[in-house]
Design an enzyme around this catalytic site. Sequence first.
Site, PDB file in Angstrom:
ATOM      1  N   LYS A   1      -1.091   0.055   0.575  1.00  0.00           N
ATOM      2  CA  LYS A   1      -0.327  -1.184   0.721  1.00  0.00           C
ATOM      3  C   LYS A   1       0.222  -1.380   2.133  1.00  0.00           C
ATOM      4  O   LYS A   1       0.579  -2.484   2.507  1.00  0.00           O
ATOM      5  CB  LYS A   1       0.771  -1.248  -0.336  1.00  0.00           C
ATOM      6  CG  LYS A   1       0.182  -1.449  -1.724  1.00  0.00           C
ATOM      7  CD  LYS A   1       1.247  -1.680  -2.777  1.00  0.00           C
ATOM      8  CE  LYS A   1       0.634  -1.993  -4.131  1.00  0.00           C
ATOM      9  NZ  LYS A   1       0.036  -0.771  -4.754  1.00  0.00           N
TER      10      LYS A   1
HETATM   11  C1  LIG Z   1      -0.748  -0.896  -5.805  1.00  0.00           C
HETATM   12  C2  LIG Z   1      -1.613   0.264  -5.989  1.00  0.00           C
HETATM   13  C3  LIG Z   1      -2.822   0.160  -6.683  1.00  0.00           C
HETATM   14  C4  LIG Z   1      -3.277  -1.128  -7.331  1.00  0.00           C
HETATM   15  O1  LIG Z   1      -3.606  -2.111  -6.391  1.00  0.00           O
HETATM   16  P1  LIG Z   1      -3.700  -3.648  -6.859  1.00  0.00           P
HETATM   17  O2  LIG Z   1      -3.950  -4.410  -5.614  1.00  0.00           O
HETATM   18  O3  LIG Z   1      -2.370  -3.975  -7.482  1.00  0.00           O
HETATM   19  O4  LIG Z   1      -4.800  -3.723  -7.844  1.00  0.00           O
HETATM   20  C5  LIG Z   1      -3.619   1.282  -6.789  1.00  0.00           C
HETATM   21  N1  LIG Z   1      -3.227   2.456  -6.278  1.00  0.00           N
HETATM   22  C6  LIG Z   1      -2.073   2.608  -5.596  1.00  0.00           C
HETATM   23  C7  LIG Z   1      -1.695   3.934  -5.071  1.00  0.00           C
HETATM   24  C8  LIG Z   1      -1.234   1.517  -5.421  1.00  0.00           C
HETATM   25  O5  LIG Z   1      -0.095   1.659  -4.766  1.00  0.00           O
END
Ligand SMILES: *Cc1c(COP(=O)(O)O)cnc(C)c1O
Length: 460
Positions: free
Chosen positions: A107
């Site tokens: 993220k």
């Molecule tokens: C947020 C997150 C996801 C999921 O991603 P999306 O874009 O919400 O599908 C998967 N793995 C980790 C470690 C995350 O922080």
Amino acid sequence: MLYLDTRDKSVKVDFKSAVMGGMNAATGGLYVPENFPKIDLEKISGENSDFRKIAFEMILPYVEGEIPESDLRALIDDAYPFDPRLVKIDGSSYVLELFHGPTCAFKDFGARFMARAMSYFNRGEDGRLHILVATSGDTGSAVGSAFHNVEGLDVTILYPDGKISPLQEKQLSTFTGNVRALRVKGSFDDCQKLVKTAFTDSDLRKKFRLSSANSINISRLLPQSFYYMHTALQAKRENPNKKIIVVVPSGNFGNLTSGLIAREMGAPIEGFVAATNSNHTIPDWIATGKYEARPSVETFANAMDVGAPSNYERISNMYSLDEVRRLFASFWLDNDGIIEAIRDCEEKCSYTIDPHGAVAYKAWQEIMRGGLSSISAEADISKPGLTPNVPDWAGCENNSVGIILETASPAKFGQTVKLATGKEPALPERLERVMHLPDNSVPMENDYAKFRAWLEENLR
Ligand SMILES: *Cc1c(COP(=O)(O)O)cnc(C)c1O
């Protein structure tokens, strides 16, 4: 570039409005670019093609006329002092490590671009901009870290009390100054609902300038497409005659939507695997054609504990169900499967994978074992495994390489990894540091009136 509202095609806004508004408060719809320009791959696919160069070329058409090229270059360089890393783990599988940013999760890619874009657009405004963000784990820390001490912006993070790991909690509750955290007595979906309700509260919006930082914001989604392009080009250079399949561990489906954007822009990606934990709303939709949001279920891969994925609205706006079925395989895995997958990856590939990446790893293993050719239309979708859906690329598995997205460092989920392998991965120094900071989170009921009262008291 203009951005359309998923719920009202007559609405067209510029990039700045889409970024600053987050979503269309009047309709509750999400913004989608009106087209996805093809990138000149010649220009970006050289041997030493830098991640930031690809990022710049990809984002340019979306901000043209709104951010001058020199400012955009500076913004990209400042956002990305780190790279995605592609690691080969066996003859037909790569892991794409997306955790080399400050909070050790993917993220960071979206949040750091978004923070800088908002800060850029906020320069000419008077008054502070208030970011509300609901998190099921990693969003809060990525957003908090990306916005911390950014001038003119405040961040309020809502997270489900007791439903995220102690380390995740430390990572989002220990900020001071412009970043605050509310621990909500409820689930992630409850947190998301409180935030969505605030955005559609016109009285509140008359008093404060609000914006979102969830994956609903288009300025988080577009930059995630950079690493798909970067990686697909690299994998193609290394495997010129093979097809590229990207396996995406998904929750809110922002990451996968970014992959779709990269593919539209010309990334050489043949297809995708949508992989979830026990929150299998999307695999079920692909199987049955019926989309049924449901309450979220807690799992070891808790950043994917989403029962009502927001980006379903974008995906189903961009593609018909038939197109989705031709492009995607889908798969889900329960907690026992996650533990087995972490162990299997360690034993077979000597690679320590985190619980989120493990879901994708297992999906790709099933596919390489020929899972798509033996799938039965009558398969029981309430059991973990591949969904009864055969994409167009099925049959090419042996001539493909799979790219498994590793969305977080295994060190962030040390207890779960230890359960599987007997060894707890060492914390990187940047995580070790936050473990010793004091918790500044504020308790909050799952009650909109109380949340609103807190905002009125605390926002400036
Ligand atoms: C947020 C997150 C996801 C999921 O991603 P999306 O874009 O919400 O599908 C998967 N793995 C980790 C470690 C995350 O922080």
